[in-house]
Design an enzyme around this catalytic site. Structure first.
Site, PDB file in Angstrom:
ATOM      1  CE  LYS A   1       1.683  -4.111   1.435  1.00 28.05           C
ATOM      2  NZ  LYS A   1       1.494  -2.085   1.232  1.00 28.05           N
ATOM      3  CE1 TYR A  33       6.842   3.236  -1.492  1.00 23.99           C
ATOM      4  CE2 TYR A  33       5.239   1.753  -0.810  1.00 23.99           C
ATOM      5  CZ  TYR A  33       6.323   1.938  -1.073  1.00 23.99           C
ATOM      6  OH  TYR A  33       7.356   0.932  -2.393  1.00 23.99           O
ATOM      7  CG  ASP A  70      -2.465   2.864  -3.214  1.00 16.68           C
ATOM      8  OD1 ASP A  70      -2.514   1.558  -3.197  1.00 16.68           O
ATOM      9  OD2 ASP A  70      -1.477   2.746  -3.316  1.00 16.68           O
TER      10      ASP A  70
HETATM   11  C1  LIG Z   1       2.713  -1.465   0.182  1.00 15.64           C
HETATM   12  C2  LIG Z   1       1.571  -0.377  -1.144  1.00 15.64           C
HETATM   13  C3  LIG Z   1       2.103  -0.178  -2.101  1.00 15.64           C
HETATM   14  C4  LIG Z   1       2.627  -0.943  -2.447  1.00 15.64           C
HETATM   15  O1  LIG Z   1       3.160  -2.556  -3.103  1.00 15.64           O
HETATM   16  P1  LIG Z   1       4.206  -3.497  -3.686  1.00 15.64           P
HETATM   17  O2  LIG Z   1       3.678  -4.941  -3.525  1.00 15.64           O
HETATM   18  O3  LIG Z   1       4.611  -3.102  -1.809  1.00 15.64           O
HETATM   19  O4  LIG Z   1       4.758  -2.760  -4.718  1.00 15.64           O
HETATM   20  C5  LIG Z   1       1.287   0.444  -2.892  1.00 15.64           C
HETATM   21  N1  LIG Z   1       0.343   1.284  -2.026  1.00 15.64           N
HETATM   22  C6  LIG Z   1       0.550   1.097  -1.052  1.00 15.64           C
HETATM   23  C7  LIG Z   1      -1.249   2.064  -0.227  1.00 15.64           C
HETATM   24  C8  LIG Z   1       0.953   0.156  -0.379  1.00 15.64           C
HETATM   25  O5  LIG Z   1       0.122  -0.040   1.339  1.00 15.64           O
END
Ligand SMILES: *Cc1c(COP(=O)(O)O)cnc(C)c1O
Length: 428
Positions: free
Chosen positions: A267, A144, A239
């Site tokens: 995060k 994701y 990511d």
């Molecule tokens: C949570 C997450 C996102 C998206 O971040 P948001 O602040 O919710 O837009 C993207 N990549 C990874 C790996 C994530 O865990």
């Protein structure tokens, strides 16, 4: 435990907010029932609107690595708020957090702050496309990267052909530039690259996957990806929205000893406020506006409250070199405890852990990619989730999520959790 007032509040929310929530996974669709409305949180605990206390294993989906309402972060935000909450002008604070982040993370010279992980990944892709002058990207099934169009893609008719939209509203035109590959399968990635020679700008990956449960890269996979990218002029984007400042001081790059070309954050870097960031070496970051041609902007980017929270969070992690080991030790203790009681109760399961990330899958086979993660027994997960909720333990309301261990959790909390899992798994 009763969740009566939460149910009432949810019914009211549904009248004015689609599905009653501002982000879909909060709605408990995958497990049934109604979401819990939280009133406050401190350390390892959530306090809900019905007066229940819950041990929290979601921690706002990752940011609260030091536990909820961590005092220095709260104080920093309060102090900053008194001085003005947004200026749309540069502040010294932005340089301070940027310098600290650059000093903690390997292989980056500059960092740009945005407001979410979604924005970070979306901007990283644009930068990679601008820098390489190529259009296509490879992403992995089950990873994701936020909800921007390029990432809401599922496998198309053939694995090496382009993907198709997995949400209405994403155009076929966008989908054709996103290629899907299989996590932990280097041969598959090679095939996709071969079929799209000199057209791929970037490979984006969660270096430790955390959005299909916790899935570590198998030996040699990440090294292989790095080589493939270098050989083919493709930028490797890590990511690290979930893993950054969580798995090590320098994130997964440090843990796995692999250099990415662009790194995305979110995060933890915001200490619980809306923050994302992306970073790279000078040659790439200097391609970004106003220095370079790739446009990216934000009215609230570098917001003083968010930067104050993030800076305090990073300072705390940077000054406490033992924290990542402490988190890994707690995770290992929890995993061993769960393993013991589930085995004793004859439950079929697999546990994956990396650092402070852990996931429990109700399937006997190794969980290494999206396909194997999807095999888990969902009815059992639902019983597990609701059983734990009754015992005052809050895990993510989906079998595809990682649990996050925080520094605020005590070994006593972990023992309470293991006992609850023992009790609940006897009812499977
Ligand atoms: C949570 C997450 C996102 C998206 O971040 P948001 O602040 O919710 O837009 C993207 N990549 C990874 C790996 C994530 O865990």
């Amino acid at each position: 435990m009763l969740y009566q007032r939460s149910s009432q509040l949810f019914a009211e929310a549904e009248q004015v907010i689609p599905g009653g929530v501002n982000s879909p996974v909060r709605a408990f669709k995958a497990v049934g029932g109604t979401p819990i409305f939280v009133k406050s949180a401190k350390g390892a605990y959530l306090y809900d609107e019905d007066g229940n206390t819950l041990i929290d294993y979601i921690n706002s989906w990752g940011p609260m690595i030091l536990g909820h309402a961590f005092e220095p972060v709260v104080q920093a935000v309060i102090e900053k708020a008194k001085l003005g909450t947004s200026f749309g002008m540069p502040t010294e604070l932005e340089t301070q957090i940027a310098a600290l982040a650059v000093s903690m993370v390997p292989n980056i010279d500059k960092i740009r702050f945005v407001n979410s992980g979604t924005e970070a990944c979306m901007s990283a892709i644009r930068l990679a496309r601008g820098f390489t002058k190529r259009d296509k990207i490879i992403k992995f099934a089950g990873c994701y990267h936020g909800h921007s169009d390029s990432f809401l893609i599922q496998a198309g008719s053939g694995a090496v052909t382009f993907g198709s939209p997995n949400s209405p509203g994403v155009t076929e035109g966008t989908a054709k530039d996103t290629l899907l590959a299989t996590y932990n399968d280097l041969e598959n990635v090679k095939t996709v690259i071969e079929a799209n020679k000199n057209e791929i700008a970037a490979i984006i990956i969660e270096p430790v996957a955390g959005n299909m449960g916790c899935i570590p890269p198998v030996a040699g996979f990440m090294e292989g990806l790095r080589s493939l990218c270098t050989e083919n002029g493709i930028l490797l984007i890590f990511d690290e929205v979930m893993t950054g400042f969580r798995l090590a001081r320098g994130g997964a790059q440090e843990l796995l000893n692999i250099d990415a070309d662009i790194v995305c954050f979110g995060k933890v870097i915001g200490g619980g406020l809306p923050v994302g960031a992306f970073a790279a070496r000078n040659e790439i970051m200097n391609y970004l506006a106003p220095l370079g041609p790739v446009y990216q902007a934000g009215t609230l980017s570098g917001n003083p409250l968010a930067m104050a929270a993030g800076l305090t969070m990073l300072q705390t992690l940077n000054n406490d070199q033992a924290i990542f080991q402490r988190l890994a030790d707690k995770t290992a203790y929890l995993a061993a405890g769960i393993d013991k009681v589930l085995k004793a109760n004859n439950v079929v399961f697999t546990i994956n852990t990396v650092g402070s990330m852990i996931s429990v899958h109700f399937d006997a086979d190794p969980v290494v990619d999206f396909k194997s993660a999807s095999k888990g027994d969902n009815p059992t997960f639902k019983k597990f989730f609701h059983g734990l909720l009754q015992e005052g333990i809050y895990i993510a309301p989906s079998a595809y999520e990682t649990w996050f261990i925080t520094d605020a959790l005590t070994y006593e909390d972990l023992d309470v959790t293991i006992q609850a899992i023992d009790k609940v798994s006897k009812t499977f």
